[in-house]
Write an enzyme that holds these catalytic residues in place. Structure first.
Site, PDB file in Angstrom:
ATOM      1  N   GLY A  73     -40.273  20.276  70.726  1.00 13.55           N
ATOM      2  CA  GLY A  73     -39.878  19.147  70.031  1.00 13.55           C
ATOM      3  C   GLY A  73     -38.861  18.130  70.826  1.00 13.55           C
ATOM      4  O   GLY A  73     -38.242  17.471  70.159  1.00 13.55           O
ATOM      5  N   GLU A 122     -19.244  32.229  48.205  1.00 10.46           N
ATOM      6  CA  GLU A 122     -19.176  30.925  49.004  1.00 10.46           C
ATOM      7  C   GLU A 122     -17.432  30.764  49.405  1.00 10.46           C
ATOM      8  O   GLU A 122     -17.293  30.271  50.318  1.00 10.46           O
ATOM      9  CB  GLU A 122     -19.724  30.029  48.493  1.00 10.46           C
TER      10      GLU A 122
HETATM   11  P1  ADP Z   1     -42.659  18.618  72.638  1.00  5.80           P
HETATM   12  O1  ADP Z   1     -44.015  18.409  72.933  1.00  5.80           O
HETATM   13  O2  ADP Z   1     -41.688  18.610  73.399  1.00  5.80           O
HETATM   14  O3  ADP Z   1     -42.628  19.661  71.541  1.00  5.80           O
HETATM   15  P2  ADP Z   1     -43.013  16.251  71.128  1.00  5.80           P
HETATM   16  O4  ADP Z   1     -43.119  15.260  72.474  1.00  5.80           O
HETATM   17  O5  ADP Z   1     -44.500  16.560  70.647  1.00  5.80           O
HETATM   18  O6  ADP Z   1     -42.102  17.222  71.637  1.00  5.80           O
HETATM   19  O7  ADP Z   1     -42.304  15.419  69.943  1.00  5.80           O
HETATM   20  C1  ADP Z   1     -42.615  15.357  68.688  1.00  5.80           C
HETATM   21  C2  ADP Z   1     -42.118  13.909  68.320  1.00  5.80           C
HETATM   22  O8  ADP Z   1     -40.968  13.958  68.124  1.00  5.80           O
HETATM   23  C3  ADP Z   1     -42.544  12.857  69.000  1.00  5.80           C
HETATM   24  O9  ADP Z   1     -43.901  12.285  68.725  1.00  5.80           O
HETATM   25  C4  ADP Z   1     -41.557  11.795  68.809  1.00  5.80           C
HETATM   26  O10 ADP Z   1     -41.766  11.179  67.514  1.00  5.80           O
HETATM   27  C5  ADP Z   1     -40.486  12.748  68.582  1.00  5.80           C
HETATM   28  N1  ADP Z   1     -39.508  12.811  69.853  1.00  5.80           N
HETATM   29  C6  ADP Z   1     -39.345  14.039  70.522  1.00  5.80           C
HETATM   30  N2  ADP Z   1     -38.465  13.714  71.468  1.00  5.80           N
HETATM   31  C7  ADP Z   1     -38.038  12.484  71.663  1.00  5.80           C
HETATM   32  C8  ADP Z   1     -37.364  11.655  72.218  1.00  5.80           C
HETATM   33  N3  ADP Z   1     -36.839  12.081  73.242  1.00  5.80           N
HETATM   34  N4  ADP Z   1     -37.397  10.211  71.995  1.00  5.80           N
HETATM   35  C9  ADP Z   1     -37.794   9.750  71.084  1.00  5.80           C
HETATM   36  N5  ADP Z   1     -38.791  10.612  70.105  1.00  5.80           N
HETATM   37  C10 ADP Z   1     -38.618  11.858  70.313  1.00  5.80           C
HETATM   38 ZN    ZN Z   2     -22.862  34.427  52.732  1.00  4.92          ZN
END
Ligand code: ADP
Ligand code: ZN
Ligand code: MG
Length: 636
Positions: free
Chosen positions: A224, A443
């Site tokens: 991500g 909590e």
């Molecule tokens: P990874 O391949 O590292 O798991 P992805 O490139 O598939 O991550 O990211 C998934 C989505 O998250 C992208 O399509 C984008 O929408 C968002 N995202 C992730 N990192 C960024 C970033 N650095 N800037 C903008 N959007 C991002």
């Molecule tokens: Zn707890």
């Protein structure tokens, strides 16, 4: 099928053949209706979906079409298109065409879509008789095939051959449409990768001075963080086609399939160079060979070997650059990292607060935000969020806004979305009763310790509204970009986690404590153990007693070896128990000393269901003094 049936079938075959031939010769011209099936007619397979010609043109424009096979003199075609909604899976779709229009051919050429025109072939006269014979021959052929198939076990060599022939499952995008501007918060990685764009666009700048252009770049980072996006941006900036394939798609049940996919992929790439090949999750194929239980995986090794061979097989200046992504560089085979292969590593880290702000800016471009909503405050609230989390956050907030029939996203929706992403879906609150009071005490116990122990992160809010698995929740705001955690902080966290159980214990008595603290206690155990074994924070001294690689199947080691003797591991257990015991005694004493404050906070919490951090502290401060927390606030 058992042996006896197989024999019967084998006997029936020649008999059936003879009978059919006799029937054909005697009077079988009624069977004339069967047409010769050949490649000149588009397969009328009901499994293939159809689309209109207009839609087809849209697909071409969107860059979704990868290949076109034109049949019957341009009257229809079978199109291979990728579906971005289904992980870019390749679909086959039939289209009826208005004829072999030169404009269409030109468009296909311009878009770089591979196409083939299968000329209509008129069947010569003699074929009529052959046509008559074709039906029985087909039938018999089918029977033989059937018998052969049932001979071999499913998944035996017969089937593997068929799978090997299926098309490689990789996607090709002629134009990704992603630019470096769409990727934010990873400026160092971007800087490193900008050069790759130049490699693709102007290789002669490097080759003219004798530089060897690297073939492979390895992107390393947690899921991500934008690795796929970065790879697409490189292709987009350089204006070259983007081939992508996931490592796990290489690895099939059948030996040799992965290797043939690799071959196919590189063949297509070479036809389309300059281009970029992206291999996601390369650790699925590229793991250290000969590792794992059961003597390794032949298929994976073959695939990896094929990949290495292909990478060695072309020159750096042939215009193909391979980018691979992984979040486990430690398990990769060292052969992959040798010069001439993935010799460049670029790490893509989760964004810091400034990075989060710029990612939020990118993803809020197409969203309607309330004027008072500041992206800074969202960035501040979301430490540890990756780019994908942030994109998801804004989308969830937008969905909530629409559901609430508001015109713009406000801080309220953002807050709800953050909670939902971290802790799961909101449930409906409990009705008043004994269990609600017990959860309230639990909590408030967490929140009290969190507020009164100086080294603990401050309370952000306490709530009795269930979310995900949790019946109630206490939220703390972690210090933003803190890299190192002190012993005092770890101890404070252990105490905070014990606060819930301690409150149950003090208020309801030892016999009444509940399972609700199960998760807390697990956390406590793992924190205390790490203090002893990894961070050297006990009086066993500053020694690391355990590696952090605990995955048996993934690593290079066949099994995690324990480096410690029985005597030491007994001592470790003892120290862990000591830490937890000390913390628990201290926690219980804080709870006992603040019983009055706890009771009134519980009353308020049961009534209001949520108390935010400031309110909590102001109520608590009328009973006791609260230590000032030291915080470094980053300015953006
Ligand atoms: P990874 O391949 O590292 O798991 P992805 O490139 O598939 O991550 O990211 C998934 C989505 O998250 C992208 O399509 C984008 O929408 C968002 N995202 C992730 N990192 C960024 C970033 N650095 N800037 C903008 N959007 C991002
Ligand atoms: Zn707890
Ligand atoms: Mg990815």
């Amino acid at each position: 099928m058992n042996q006896r049936w197989r024999l019967i079938v084998l006997w029936l075959l020649p008999i059936g053949m003879a009978a059919l031939l006799a029937w054909q010769i005697l009077g079988g011209s009624q069977l004339n209706t069967t047409k010769p099936t050949s490649a000149t007619v588009a397969p009328r397979n009901t499994a293939i979906s159809r689309m209109s010609y207009g839609r087809f043109l849209d697909y071409i424009e969107a860059g979704r079409v990868t290949s076109v096979d034109i049949y019957e003199g341009g009257r229809n075609a079978v199109v291979e298109a990728i579906d971005p909604d289904l992980d870019n899976r390749v679909q086959k779709i039939r289209v009826d065409l208005p004829g072999l229009a030169p404009e269409l051919i030109n468009t296909l050429k311009e878009e770089g879509i591979s196409f083939d025109i299968h000329p209509p072939r008129t069947a010569p006269q003699g074929l009529g008789i052959l046509g008559n014979l074709l039906f029985p021959i087909l039938l018999i052929g089918g029977l033989i095939l059937l018998a052969r198939r049932s001979n071999s076990m499913p998944g035996g060599p017969g089937q593997a051959m068929q799978f090997g022939k299926t098309k490689a499952r990789f996607a090709m995008e002629a134009e990704t449409g992603v630019k470096f501007d769409d990727v934010a918060g990873v400026s160092e990685a971007k800087q490193d990768l900008e050069e790759v764009v130049t490699f693709l666009k102007q290789p002669e700048r490097f080759t003219s001075v004798g530089a060897r252009i690297p073939k492979g770049v390895l992107l390393v980072g947690p899921p991500g963080t934008g690795k796929t996006l970065l790879a697409k941006a490189i292709a987009g900036e350089a204006g070259v086609p983007f081939f992508s394939l996931s490592g796990s798609e290489f690895v099939e049940m059948f030996v040799g399939v992965g290797a043939s996919r690799v071959r196919d992929l590189f063949k297509r790439a070479k036809e389309n160079s300059p281009c970029l090949i992206f291999i996601d999750e390369i650790d699925a194929v590229g793991r250290q060979r000969g590792a794992g239980i059961g003597g390794g995986n032949d298929e994976r090794e073959q695939t990896l070997n094929q990949l290495l061979t292909e990478m060695d097989g072309f020159e750096g200046n042939s215009g193909i650059i391979i980018i691979a992504a992984t979040n486990r560089p430690d398990v990769l085979d060292s052969a992959l990292m040798r010069p001439g292969r993935f010799d460049r590593q670029v790490s893509v880290d989760p964004p810091d607060i400034k990075g989060r702000l710029s990612i939020l800016k990118v993803h809020s471009r197409n969203k309607v935000l309330e004027d008072t909503l500041s992206l800074e405050s969202i960035a501040r609230r979301t430490p540890g969020f990756t780019g994908a989390d942030l994109a998801n956050l804004l989308n969830e907030a937008a969905i909530l806004t629409a559901r609430r029939r508001k015109a713009a996203i406000s801080l309220l929706e953002i807050d709800d979305a953050v909670d939902r992403i971290i802790a799961g879906m909101e449930g409906s609150p409990l009705t008043d009763g004994r269990s609600k009071r017990l959860i309230a005490y639990h909590e408030v116990g967490h929140a009290l310790i969190g507020s009164l122990v100086k080294a603990h992160d401050p309370v952000q809010k306490v709530t009795l509204i269930p979310r995900g698995q949790a019946k109630g929740l206490t939220w703390f705001s972690p210090d933003d970009e803190q890299m190192l955690i002190s012993r005092a902080q770890l101890k404070a966290r252990i105490m905070g986690a014990l606060g819930g159980r301690a409150a149950e214990d003090v208020v309801f008595g030892h016999a009444e404590v509940t399972t609700g603290a199960g998760g807390d206690i697990q956390q406590v155990a793992s924190m205390a153990r790490q203090m002893v074994t990894r961070f050297g924070m006990s009086d066993l001294g500053p020694v690391s007693l355990e590696g952090d690689n605990q995955e048996v199947f993934l690593g290079r080691d066949l099994m995690t070896r324990s480096d410690v003797s029985d005597a030491i591991s007994r001592q470790i257990d003892e120290k862990v128990r000591e830490i937890v015991k000390h913390c628990y005694i201290e926690t219980v004493s804080i709870v006992k000393n603040n019983r009055e404050a706890i009771d009134s906070l519980v009353e308020i919490l049961v009534e209001k269901e949520t108390i935010d951090g400031d309110e909590f502290r102001s109520i608590l401060s009328s009973f006791t003094s609260i230590p000032e927390k030291e915080r470094v606030t980053t300015t953006i």
